[in-house]
Design an enzyme around this catalytic site. Structure first.
Site, PDB file in Angstrom:
ATOM      1  N   HIS A   8       0.819  -1.215   0.000  1.00 33.70           N
ATOM      2  CA  HIS A   8       0.000   0.000   0.000  1.00 33.70           C
ATOM      3  C   HIS A   8       0.854   1.267   0.000  1.00 33.70           C
ATOM      4  O   HIS A   8       2.051   1.238   0.295  1.00 33.70           O
ATOM      5  CB  HIS A   8      -0.912   0.017   1.225  1.00 33.70           C
ATOM      6  CG  HIS A   8      -0.146   0.007   2.523  1.00 33.70           C
ATOM      7  ND1 HIS A   8       0.440   1.137   3.059  1.00 33.70           N
ATOM      8  CD2 HIS A   8       0.155  -1.008   3.360  1.00 33.70           C
ATOM      9  CE1 HIS A   8       1.059   0.826   4.180  1.00 33.70           C
ATOM     10  NE2 HIS A   8       0.915  -0.468   4.391  1.00 33.70           N
ATOM     11  N   GLU A  82      -2.605  -6.894   7.411  1.00 33.38           N
ATOM     12  CA  GLU A  82      -1.241  -6.933   7.937  1.00 33.38           C
ATOM     13  C   GLU A  82      -1.108  -7.938   9.084  1.00 33.38           C
ATOM     14  O   GLU A  82      -2.096  -8.278   9.754  1.00 33.38           O
ATOM     15  CB  GLU A  82      -0.823  -5.536   8.401  1.00 33.38           C
ATOM     16  CG  GLU A  82       0.598  -5.408   8.938  1.00 33.38           C
ATOM     17  CD  GLU A  82       1.681  -5.778   7.927  1.00 33.38           C
ATOM     18  OE1 GLU A  82       1.773  -6.975   7.589  1.00 33.38           O
ATOM     19  OE2 GLU A  82       2.426  -4.884   7.507  1.00 33.38           O
TER      20      GLU A  82
END
Length: 220
Positions: A8, A82
């Site tokens: 990201h 994550e």
């Protein structure tokens, strides 16, 4: 199957060097938005059949320009989020960051029993990440290309263990900046092979921020 694993864009946590893993998480910085906007041009040579993102807002914002350019609707999978920081959430001190990094490298080495207090172990991480990749692959087709916008530690850990032509040391030594790209090819039956590891933002050097210490993206 060809997987384009894209980290990201930059977030305020990345700038602070903090471990931020909770959902929905922060939005992108101004630089992060520029990194995201550069993705369509950077990936214009790829024939992308589907886009998958995690449940954290930073992956949605990063994937948005690419999805718009390709007229694709990103598929959302919680399993692509994550690696959980647990009791270390929000911390940026060297001890906490060191514990987090050593945990994901242990997993990439195959020691899946290790866990951060209050978080998942390696078995849990790989079960959810493998599951999400497998589900997303069906949307791209058996021999298609799937773009996965995910997270630094998660990508490095998954590729470090699943790609048969590298080891955990490779994942530890190779940084993955915001909008860095890792390309693998294969499937779960025959195995995966690393084809490319682009450490810097794929939109170009001008989109890198070397002034910050970004724990999940740095080599160590």
């Amino acid at each position: 199957m060809r997987l384009l694993l894209i980290r990201h864009g930059q977030t305020p946590d990345n700038v602070r060097g903090a471990l931020g893993t909770s959902v929905p998480g922060p939005r992108l910085t101004a630089l992060g938005r520029k990194q995201a906007k550069a993705l369509p041009q950077a990936l214009h040579d790829e024939h992308i059949d589907a886009i998958a993102i995690s449940t954290l807002v930073r992956t949605k914002l990063t994937a948005a320009p690419l999805a718009a350019a390709l007229s694709l609707h990103p598929l959302v999978f919680d399993g692509l989020r994550e690696i959980e920081a647990g009791s270390l959430e929000g911390k940026s001190d060297k001890s906490s960051v060191g514990t987090y990094l050593s945990t994901f490298i242990a997993w990439a080495s195959g020691d899946l029993d290790v866990r951060i207090p209050g978080a998942e172990d390696g078995h849990g991480f790989f079960a959810r990440y493998d599951g999400a990749i497998a589900q997303a692959m069906t949307a791209a087709g058996d021999d298609g290309t799937l773009a996965v916008v995910s997270h630094g530690a998660a990508i490095r850990t998954w590729v470090g263990l699943r790609a048969g032509n590298i080891d955990a040391d490779f994942a530890r030594e190779h940084m993955l900046s915001n909008t860095g790209l890792v390309v693998v090819e294969g499937d779960f039956a025959l195995g995966w092979r690393l084809l490319e590891w682009e450490s810097e933002p794929i939109g170009g050097e001008a989109l890198a921020d070397h002034a910050v210490e970004d724990p999940t993206g740095e080599s160590f």
